[in-house]
Design a protein around this motif. Structure first.
Motif, PDB file in Angstrom:
ATOM      1  N   TYR A   1       0.837  -1.202   0.000  1.00 39.40           N
ATOM      2  CA  TYR A   1       0.000   0.000   0.000  1.00 39.40           C
ATOM      3  C   TYR A   1       0.873   1.254   0.000  1.00 39.40           C
ATOM      4  O   TYR A   1       1.993   1.250   0.497  1.00 39.40           O
ATOM      5  CB  TYR A   1      -0.860   0.060   1.279  1.00 39.40           C
ATOM      6  CG  TYR A   1      -1.618  -1.196   1.619  1.00 39.40           C
ATOM      7  CD1 TYR A   1      -0.989  -2.246   2.286  1.00 39.40           C
ATOM      8  CD2 TYR A   1      -2.976  -1.318   1.313  1.00 39.40           C
ATOM      9  CE1 TYR A   1      -1.685  -3.395   2.621  1.00 39.40           C
ATOM     10  CE2 TYR A   1      -3.676  -2.467   1.649  1.00 39.40           C
ATOM     11  CZ  TYR A   1      -3.018  -3.500   2.302  1.00 39.40           C
ATOM     12  OH  TYR A   1      -3.711  -4.643   2.639  1.00 39.40           O
TER      13      TYR A   1
ATOM     14  N   ILE B   1      -5.335   6.359   2.422  1.00 37.25           N
ATOM     15  CA  ILE B   1      -4.781   5.422   1.467  1.00 37.25           C
ATOM     16  C   ILE B   1      -4.809   6.009   0.070  1.00 37.25           C
ATOM     17  O   ILE B   1      -5.724   6.753  -0.289  1.00 37.25           O
ATOM     18  CB  ILE B   1      -5.539   4.078   1.503  1.00 37.25           C
ATOM     19  CG1 ILE B   1      -4.777   3.024   0.696  1.00 37.25           C
ATOM     20  CG2 ILE B   1      -6.967   4.244   1.009  1.00 37.25           C
ATOM     21  CD1 ILE B   1      -5.126   1.632   1.031  1.00 37.25           C
TER      22      ILE B   1
ATOM     23  N   ALA C   1      -4.948  -9.261   1.189  1.00 38.86           N
ATOM     24  CA  ALA C   1      -5.712  -8.046   0.893  1.00 38.86           C
ATOM     25  C   ALA C   1      -7.083  -8.182   1.534  1.00 38.86           C
ATOM     26  O   ALA C   1      -8.078  -8.461   0.881  1.00 38.86           O
ATOM     27  CB  ALA C   1      -5.840  -7.853  -0.610  1.00 38.86           C
ATOM     28  N   SER C   2      -7.104  -7.983   2.842  1.00 31.73           N
ATOM     29  CA  SER C   2      -8.349  -8.125   3.583  1.00 31.73           C
ATOM     30  C   SER C   2      -8.400  -7.067   4.666  1.00 31.73           C
ATOM     31  O   SER C   2      -7.370  -6.657   5.180  1.00 31.73           O
ATOM     32  CB  SER C   2      -8.434  -9.513   4.215  1.00 31.73           C
ATOM     33  OG  SER C   2      -9.457  -9.542   5.187  1.00 31.73           O
ATOM     34  N   GLY C   3      -9.583  -6.660   5.022  1.00 39.52           N
ATOM     35  CA  GLY C   3      -9.718  -5.673   6.090  1.00 39.52           C
ATOM     36  C   GLY C   3      -9.212  -6.165   7.419  1.00 39.52           C
ATOM     37  O   GLY C   3      -8.964  -5.374   8.319  1.00 39.52           O
ATOM     38  N   SER C   4      -9.057  -7.474   7.544  1.00 40.90           N
ATOM     39  CA  SER C   4      -8.562  -8.045   8.788  1.00 40.90           C
ATOM     40  C   SER C   4      -7.053  -8.176   8.812  1.00 40.90           C
ATOM     41  O   SER C   4      -6.482  -8.567   9.828  1.00 40.90           O
ATOM     42  CB  SER C   4      -9.191  -9.426   9.009  1.00 40.90           C
ATOM     43  OG  SER C   4      -8.793 -10.311   7.970  1.00 40.90           O
ATOM     44  N   GLY C   5      -6.417  -7.875   7.702  1.00 48.69           N
ATOM     45  CA  GLY C   5      -4.982  -8.090   7.617  1.00 48.69           C
ATOM     46  C   GLY C   5      -4.175  -7.019   8.327  1.00 48.69           C
ATOM     47  O   GLY C   5      -4.341  -5.838   8.048  1.00 48.69           O
ATOM     48  N   GLU C   6      -3.308  -7.426   9.205  1.00 47.52           N
ATOM     49  CA  GLU C   6      -2.431  -6.475   9.893  1.00 47.52           C
ATOM     50  C   GLU C   6      -1.465  -5.881   8.874  1.00 47.52           C
ATOM     51  O   GLU C   6      -0.856  -6.598   8.083  1.00 47.52           O
ATOM     52  CB  GLU C   6      -1.643  -7.182  10.983  1.00 47.52           C
ATOM     53  CG  GLU C   6      -0.613  -6.292  11.669  1.00 47.52           C
ATOM     54  CD  GLU C   6       0.145  -7.012  12.758  1.00 47.52           C
ATOM     55  OE1 GLU C   6      -0.290  -8.106  13.151  1.00 47.52           O
ATOM     56  OE2 GLU C   6       1.180  -6.481  13.193  1.00 47.52           O
ATOM     57  N   GLN C   7      -1.342  -4.570   8.901  1.00 50.39           N
ATOM     58  CA  GLN C   7      -0.455  -3.893   7.976  1.00 50.39           C
ATOM     59  C   GLN C   7       0.810  -3.456   8.706  1.00 50.39           C
ATOM     60  O   GLN C   7       0.751  -2.930   9.814  1.00 50.39           O
ATOM     61  CB  GLN C   7      -1.165  -2.696   7.340  1.00 50.39           C
ATOM     62  CG  GLN C   7      -2.334  -3.137   6.474  1.00 50.39           C
ATOM     63  CD  GLN C   7      -2.984  -2.024   5.689  1.00 50.39           C
ATOM     64  OE1 GLN C   7      -2.405  -0.943   5.507  1.00 50.39           O
ATOM     65  NE2 GLN C   7      -4.191  -2.273   5.208  1.00 50.39           N
TER      66      GLN C   7
ATOM     67  N   PHE D   1       3.806   6.947   3.301  1.00 46.47           N
ATOM     68  CA  PHE D   1       4.105   5.686   3.956  1.00 46.47           C
ATOM     69  C   PHE D   1       3.764   4.524   3.034  1.00 46.47           C
ATOM     70  O   PHE D   1       2.690   4.482   2.437  1.00 46.47           O
ATOM     71  CB  PHE D   1       3.303   5.526   5.249  1.00 46.47           C
ATOM     72  CG  PHE D   1       3.778   6.375   6.377  1.00 46.47           C
ATOM     73  CD1 PHE D   1       3.135   7.557   6.679  1.00 46.47           C
ATOM     74  CD2 PHE D   1       4.874   5.999   7.132  1.00 46.47           C
ATOM     75  CE1 PHE D   1       3.573   8.358   7.731  1.00 46.47           C
ATOM     76  CE2 PHE D   1       5.320   6.784   8.185  1.00 46.47           C
ATOM     77  CZ  PHE D   1       4.659   7.964   8.480  1.00 46.47           C
TER      78      PHE D   1
ATOM     79  N   PHE E   1       4.070  -1.029   8.483  1.00 47.75           N
ATOM     80  CA  PHE E   1       4.401   0.233   7.839  1.00 47.75           C
ATOM     81  C   PHE E   1       5.903   0.468   7.767  1.00 47.75           C
ATOM     82  O   PHE E   1       6.661   0.088   8.673  1.00 47.75           O
ATOM     83  CB  PHE E   1       3.753   1.394   8.602  1.00 47.75           C
ATOM     84  CG  PHE E   1       2.283   1.526   8.354  1.00 47.75           C
ATOM     85  CD1 PHE E   1       1.378   0.679   8.974  1.00 47.75           C
ATOM     86  CD2 PHE E   1       1.801   2.499   7.482  1.00 47.75           C
ATOM     87  CE1 PHE E   1       0.021   0.790   8.732  1.00 47.75           C
ATOM     88  CE2 PHE E   1       0.437   2.624   7.249  1.00 47.75           C
ATOM     89  CZ  PHE E   1      -0.451   1.763   7.872  1.00 47.75           C
ATOM     90  N   GLY E   2       6.293   1.126   6.697  1.00 49.43           N
ATOM     91  CA  GLY E   2       7.659   1.599   6.580  1.00 49.43           C
ATOM     92  C   GLY E   2       7.854   2.872   7.383  1.00 49.43           C
ATOM     93  O   GLY E   2       6.906   3.406   7.950  1.00 49.43           O
ATOM     94  N   PRO E   3       9.082   3.397   7.421  1.00 52.40           N
ATOM     95  CA  PRO E   3       9.390   4.573   8.243  1.00 52.40           C
ATOM     96  C   PRO E   3       8.904   5.888   7.645  1.00 52.40           C
ATOM     97  O   PRO E   3       8.935   6.916   8.317  1.00 52.40           O
ATOM     98  CB  PRO E   3      10.915   4.554   8.316  1.00 52.40           C
ATOM     99  CG  PRO E   3      11.329   3.851   7.076  1.00 52.40           C
ATOM    100  CD  PRO E   3      10.277   2.833   6.786  1.00 52.40           C
TER     101      PRO E   3
ATOM    102  N   TYR F   1       0.236   5.174   1.500  1.00 49.19           N
ATOM    103  CA  TYR F   1      -0.598   6.109   2.241  1.00 49.19           C
ATOM    104  C   TYR F   1       0.062   7.487   2.195  1.00 49.19           C
ATOM    105  O   TYR F   1       1.282   7.600   2.155  1.00 49.19           O
ATOM    106  CB  TYR F   1      -0.717   5.708   3.713  1.00 49.19           C
ATOM    107  CG  TYR F   1      -1.572   4.501   3.979  1.00 49.19           C
ATOM    108  CD1 TYR F   1      -1.036   3.216   3.929  1.00 49.19           C
ATOM    109  CD2 TYR F   1      -2.919   4.645   4.308  1.00 49.19           C
ATOM    110  CE1 TYR F   1      -1.813   2.109   4.193  1.00 49.19           C
ATOM    111  CE2 TYR F   1      -3.708   3.538   4.578  1.00 49.19           C
ATOM    112  CZ  TYR F   1      -3.146   2.276   4.517  1.00 49.19           C
ATOM    113  OH  TYR F   1      -3.920   1.178   4.779  1.00 49.19           O
TER     114      TYR F   1
END
Lengths: 115, 114
Positions: free
Chosen positions: B33, B45, B97-103, B90, B105-107, B35
């Protein structure tokens, strides 16, 4: 449309005091709910998440959150705040359909910790 | 080992220039993704790719073009930069690819357009 509201833009607490950060969501079905923390100059780190089951979820760094369907809320709590908890906190809701993984974030709450 | 990395960390450029931001994840995730975090720290997003296929394309000016050469990489190219493009960008990844998926993040990449 889905939305997330964090009513408190900025909160200041004394070190050792308890903390509650508010989050309200708008979503048609059972939501996937997340709390992320962003330390200054850093990316976001997941604190905890709720999908189903027990409405009180435990996360990292001593944080917990409670899902209340009747109030459409998912408030974050910590019994005793440490100076290192000063950061930006984001509540988010995951889009449950369409297999996109889209997250909708609240506006964020800045936490300041007084010594 | 860094899970999600972005380059550069800071990018200062003038209006009208074209620039790219690169993202790499070593988590073996299928979905990535982009953002945008504005000056008020609001996160929104922009794009998402699943197995190199574009699955989210929010209302973003077509000056922004994502490219995913493989599952581990997602780049963002911006043409004709404008002052309003100044923000922190970010990259994130998730296993599915699910709303339940923990994302994860980069710095972030702080872009300043002057």
């Amino acid at each position: 449309a889905q939305s997330v509201t964090q009513p408190d833009i900025h909160i200041t607490v004394s070190e050792g005091a308890s903390l509650e950060l508010r989050c309200n969501y708008s979503y048609g079905a059972t939501p996937y709910l997340f709390w992320y923390v962003q330390s200054p100059g850093q990316g976001l780190q997941l604190l905890l998440k709720y999908f189903s089951g027990d409405t009180l979820v435990q996360g990292i760094k001593g944080f917990e959150a409670e899902f209340k369907r009747s109030q459409s809320s998912f408030n974050l709590r910590k019994p005793s705040v440490h100076w290192s908890d000063a950061a930006e906190y984001f509540c988010a809701v995951g889009h449950g359909s369409g297999n996109t993984g889209k997250l909708i974030f609240g506006q964020g709450t800045t936490l300041q910790v007084k010594p | 080992d860094t899970a999600v990395s972005q380059t550069p960390k800071y990018l200062v450029t003038q209006m009208g220039n074209d620039k790219s931001i690169k993202c790499e994840q070593n988590l073996g995730h299928d979905t990535m993704y982009w953002y945008k975090q504005d000056s008020k720290k609001f996160l929104k997003i922009m794009f998402s790719y699943n197995n190199k296929e574009l699955i989210i394309n929010e209302t973003v000016p077509n000056r922004f073009s994502p490219k995913s050469p493989d599952k581990a990489h997602l780049n963002l190219h911006i043409n004709s930069l404008e002052l309003g493009d100044s923000a922190v960008y970010f990259c994130a990844s998730s296993q599915v690819a699910s709303g339940s998926g923990e994302q994860y993040f980069g710095p972030g990449t702080r872009l300043t357009v002057t």
